[in-house]
Motif scaffolding. Structure first.
Motif, PDB file in Angstrom:
ATOM      1  N   ARG A 107      54.926  -1.142 -32.580  1.00  0.00           N
ATOM      2  CA  ARG A 107      55.152   0.321 -32.728  1.00  0.00           C
ATOM      3  C   ARG A 107      55.908   1.051 -31.517  1.00  0.00           C
ATOM      4  O   ARG A 107      55.509   0.764 -30.413  1.00  0.00           O
ATOM      5  N   PHE A 161      51.739   4.182 -28.643  1.00  0.00           N
ATOM      6  CA  PHE A 161      52.882   3.220 -29.104  1.00  0.00           C
ATOM      7  C   PHE A 161      52.714   2.028 -28.306  1.00  0.00           C
ATOM      8  O   PHE A 161      51.962   1.983 -27.212  1.00  0.00           O
ATOM      9  N   THR A 218      57.239   0.446 -36.829  1.00  0.00           N
ATOM     10  CA  THR A 218      57.246   1.946 -36.635  1.00  0.00           C
ATOM     11  C   THR A 218      58.026   2.298 -35.462  1.00  0.00           C
ATOM     12  O   THR A 218      58.018   1.812 -34.342  1.00  0.00           O
ATOM     13  N   GLN A 232      58.418   4.533 -40.918  1.00  0.00           N
ATOM     14  CA  GLN A 232      57.721   3.199 -40.982  1.00  0.00           C
ATOM     15  C   GLN A 232      58.585   2.352 -41.935  1.00  0.00           C
ATOM     16  O   GLN A 232      59.537   2.620 -42.568  1.00  0.00           O
TER      17      GLN A 232
END
Length: 258
Positions: A117, A150, A230, A235
């Motif tokens: 992510r 993240f 992500t 997404q």
């Protein structure tokens, strides 16, 4: 274990590297005594040594140092070869022309790794074409991304174009196929191998074009082909057929023996 010019490293000899952080390196994943893209890693060391120190690197010695560090070890490990001059004078770096070779290695995680992510960050590495030891900016942005929830940062240049990740190249899968960003980036070894394996284009990737992408992935020697799930709030598919094929093709590469 750390070997400096093939011998156990004296901590005093590493002081200059710690205090100045002037040098270059390559990291390579060793799987059962084989390295994917070994020749390219060695070529990178020679090329970057000319840029950073203005001198030639004896690549046969480097290869022997790596063999000494790995020994007869089976399984997977990551070997880092760092080139620096212990005699560097901070006030006169032009005198640094006697590069030494530091080889370290650590165990490597099994591939493939779980998806990343990432969040975008405005940043451009110094002398992007060289894999140098100046990692402060990249790690600072990685830390900031992790503090925000993240895993890592994805860099965007001053023109709003995607370039690369903190320590990896990035690729995208659009309805038209695989795209590598056209930007000032490190020419990664894994990226080069993947480009040989799969049809692709290289073109500018503006941040605002990401909504049209089907998938994205990070690529370097340690992580192989790692899906990105992500980007900021976007997404992306992590098991896109093209992505799966690239990952499997890369893992199938046997590599060169050390």
């Amino acid at each position: 274990m750390a070997l400096l010019n093939g011998r156990p490293a004296d901590p005093e000899a590493l002081r200059v590297l710690a205090l100045t952080n002037y040098g270059h390196f390559t990291s390579m994943r060793v799987d059962d005594q084989r390295v994917r893209g070994l020749s390219q890693h060695l070529d990178r060391l020679v090329r970057d040594c000319r840029t950073v120190f203005g001198t030639e690197l004896d690549i046969s010695r480097v290869r022997q140092y790596v063999r000494d560090a790995v020994g007869d070890e089976a399984g997977a490990s990551v070997v880092r070869v760092t080139v620096f001059d212990p005699g560097l004078d901070l006030g006169h770096p032009v005198s640094a022309d006697d590069p030494h070779v530091l080889v370290t290695h650590r165990s490597a995680a099994a591939l493939p790794l779980p998806p990343l992510r990432v969040r975008t960050a405005r940043y451009q590495r110094d002398i992007a074409q060289v894999k140098h030891t100046g990692l402060f900016g990249a790690l600072h942005h990685r830390r900031a991304a992790q503090l925000a929830g993240f895993d890592d940062a994805l860099f965007v240049d001053a023109d709003g174009l995607i370039s690369e990740g903190g320590t990896w190249n990035v690729g995208f899968i659009s309805p038209q196929g695989v795209i590598w960003p056209k930007a000032d980036v490190l020419p990664g070894i894994t990226m080069a191998l993947l480009q040989e394996l799969s049809p692709h284009t290289t073109e500018p990737v503006p941040v605002d074009s990401l909504t049209g992408m089907r998938a994205a992935f990070a690529a370097n020697t340690t992580i192989g082909v790692r899906a990105i799930s992500t980007i900021d709030g976007l997404q992306l598919a992590t098991e896109h057929p093209v992505l799966v094929q690239m990952r499997e093709s890369f893992l199938a590469l046997r590599g060169e023996r050390l």
